[in-house]
Enzyme design. Structure first.
Site, PDB file in Angstrom:
ATOM      1  N   GLU A 163       0.843  -1.207   0.033  1.00 29.37           N
ATOM      2  CA  GLU A 163       0.243   0.047   0.118  1.00 29.37           C
ATOM      3  C   GLU A 163       0.822   1.179  -0.096  1.00 29.37           C
ATOM      4  O   GLU A 163       1.896   1.380   0.696  1.00 29.37           O
ATOM      5  CB  GLU A 163      -0.928  -0.144   1.420  1.00 29.37           C
ATOM      6  CG  GLU A 163      -1.912   1.360   1.187  1.00 29.37           C
ATOM      7  CD  GLU A 163      -2.620   0.903   2.622  1.00 29.37           C
ATOM      8  OE1 GLU A 163      -3.156   0.017   3.097  1.00 29.37           O
ATOM      9  OE2 GLU A 163      -3.081   2.166   3.256  1.00 29.37           O
ATOM     10  N   GLU A 179      -2.530  11.648   3.078  1.00 28.66           N
ATOM     11  CA  GLU A 179      -3.596  11.615   3.936  1.00 28.66           C
ATOM     12  C   GLU A 179      -3.581  12.825   4.764  1.00 28.66           C
ATOM     13  O   GLU A 179      -2.542  13.222   5.151  1.00 28.66           O
ATOM     14  CB  GLU A 179      -3.509  10.215   4.972  1.00 28.66           C
ATOM     15  CG  GLU A 179      -3.807   8.896   4.105  1.00 28.66           C
ATOM     16  CD  GLU A 179      -3.329   7.929   5.032  1.00 28.66           C
ATOM     17  OE1 GLU A 179      -4.369   7.048   5.415  1.00 28.66           O
ATOM     18  OE2 GLU A 179      -2.342   7.448   5.289  1.00 28.66           O
TER      19      GLU A 179
END
Length: 302
Positions: free
Chosen positions: A173, A178
Site C-alpha cells: 500500500e 492522507e
C-alpha cells in the site's frame, strides 16, 4: 489509508520541479504523532524527467454525473475497514459526482444502512480503478482541495493489484496523501509485510507557513521506480523511501502493478471521531488524476 482489508487523453508532461531534500524518521505513526515530529526542507535541487501520460481522468463529465464507470468502481460498504470508521460508502451522486470539471466527494451527516445491512451515522464515497487500470512504477498525481475538521480523513492512495490473491499487507500500500484534520499537515506512508498499520513507514509533512490544504488546489504525487519511492507536495520532495528504510526482515512490496483509490473517510482510530466543532457537509474536490511513465520506458503494463 491504514486498513486491514481493501476495500483527458492529451499527454502533458509532468512539470519541471525543484526538489527539497530532507531527513526522515523511521518511527511509526503513533510515535510521530505523540512526539509532534515534523519534516523540514533544505536546499533545493532540480529534476526534470520526460514523462509520457498513460492514464488520466479530468472529471469533465456532465454536471451531476457519477465518475466514469469505465475508469472507476465504487466501494459500497459501512464495515469500518479495520479502522472503526463511521461512514457508509455509497455510489449515490450526492456522495460523489462531477461538477464543473471536478470530482466532488461529499461526506454527509445522515443515518444510512447500506446493502451490507450495516448502519452508520455518516455517508461518503470511495472510488478505485481496480479492474480498469493499474500500473507498476511511474508518476501518480492528483490535484485536490481538501476538507478538514475533527474526524475528517481524505486520502489519495494505491493498493497492489494482486490483493485478492496476496492479501493486505503483502500486496503493498502506498499512501500518497492522507490528512486527519490539521489543514497544515499531510502524511505519506508505506505499508507492507512487517511494516503495516501502526508499524508502517510514515512521513509527516508540515506545509510552508501560511499554506493550507483547504485554501485552494494543491498537487499531491508520488514518483515510483524499482526500489525507489519519492513523495511530493506541489512538486517539492517531502519523502524518499528505499528498501534501506524497511525494518529487519521486511519485504519491499512495491515491484508490481498498483491501482488508485480516492476516498473521504469519517472517524476512525487515527483521526478520532467528529465532535461538536465538525461541520457537515464536508467536500473533497479533485481537479484531475494523472499517471505517467518515463518516456523511454516500455508501453504500460496493465
Amino acid at each position: 489509508m491504514i486498513t486491514t482489508e481493501p476495500p483527458s487523453t492529451i499527454s502533458n508532461p509532468a512539470p519541471r520541479r525543484y526538489l527539497w531534500t530532507r531527513s526522515l524518521t523511521r518511527a511509526c505513526l503513533a510515535v510521530l504523532l505523540a512526539a509532534g515530529i515534523t519534516c523540514s526542507a533544505q536546499s533545493p535541487t532540480t529534476s526534470s524527467p520526460t514523462w509520457r501520460l498513460t492514464w488520466s481522468d479530468e472529471f469533465n463529465g456532465p454536471n451531476g454525473s457519477s465518475p466514469d464507470p469505465a475508469k472507476w468502481n465504487f466501494v459500497i460498504s459501512g464495515n469500518g475497514f479495520g479502522n472503526h470508521e463511521l461512514e457508509s460508502y455509497t455510489n449515490r451522486p450526492v456522495n460523489a459526482h462531477q461538477q464543473d470539471g471536478h470530482l466532488i466527494i461529499t461526506a454527509l451527516k445522515e443515518n444510512h444502512t447500506g446493502p451490507d445491512g450495516i448502519s452508520q451515522p455518516y455517508t461518503s464515497a470511495r472510488i478505485l480503478t481496480k479492474g480498469h487500470f493499474s500500473q507498476p512504477y511511474g508518476r501518480f498525481e492528483a490535484r485536490m482541495q481538501l476538507p478538514t475538521g475533527k474526524g475528517i480523513w481524505p486520502a489519495f492512495w494505491l493498493l497492489g493489484s494482486d490483493i485478492d490473491i496476496n492479501p493486505w499487507p503483502k500486496s503493498g500500500e502506498i499512501d500518497i496523501m492522507e490528512n486527519i484534520g490539521d489543514p497544515s499537515t499531510i502524511y505519506s506512508t508505506l505499508h507492507g509485510p512487517g511494516y503495516s498499520a501502526d508499524h508502517a513507514i510514515p512521513a509527516k509533512f508540515t506545509l510552508p507557513t501560511g499554506e493550507s490544504v483547504t485554501d485552494g488546489f494543491h498537487l499531491y504525487s508520488v514518483e515510483w521506480a524499482p526500489n525507489d519511492i519519492k513523495f511530493f507536495f506541489d512538486d517539492h520532495l517531502i519523502a524518499h523511501r528505499t528498501p534501506a528504510d524497511l525494518p529487519p526482515g521486511g519485504h519491499w512490496a512495491f515491484d508490481h502493478p498498483f491501482f488508485i483509490l480516492l476516498n473521504l473517510a469519517v472517524g476512525g482510530g487515527w483521526p478520532g471521531n467528529p465532535d461538536a466543532t465538525t461541520t457537515f457537509p464536508q467536500q473533497m474536490l479533485v481537479d484531475y488524476v494523472r499517471v505517467y511513465q518515463p518516456a523511454n520506458s516500455p508501453k504500460p503494463i496493465q
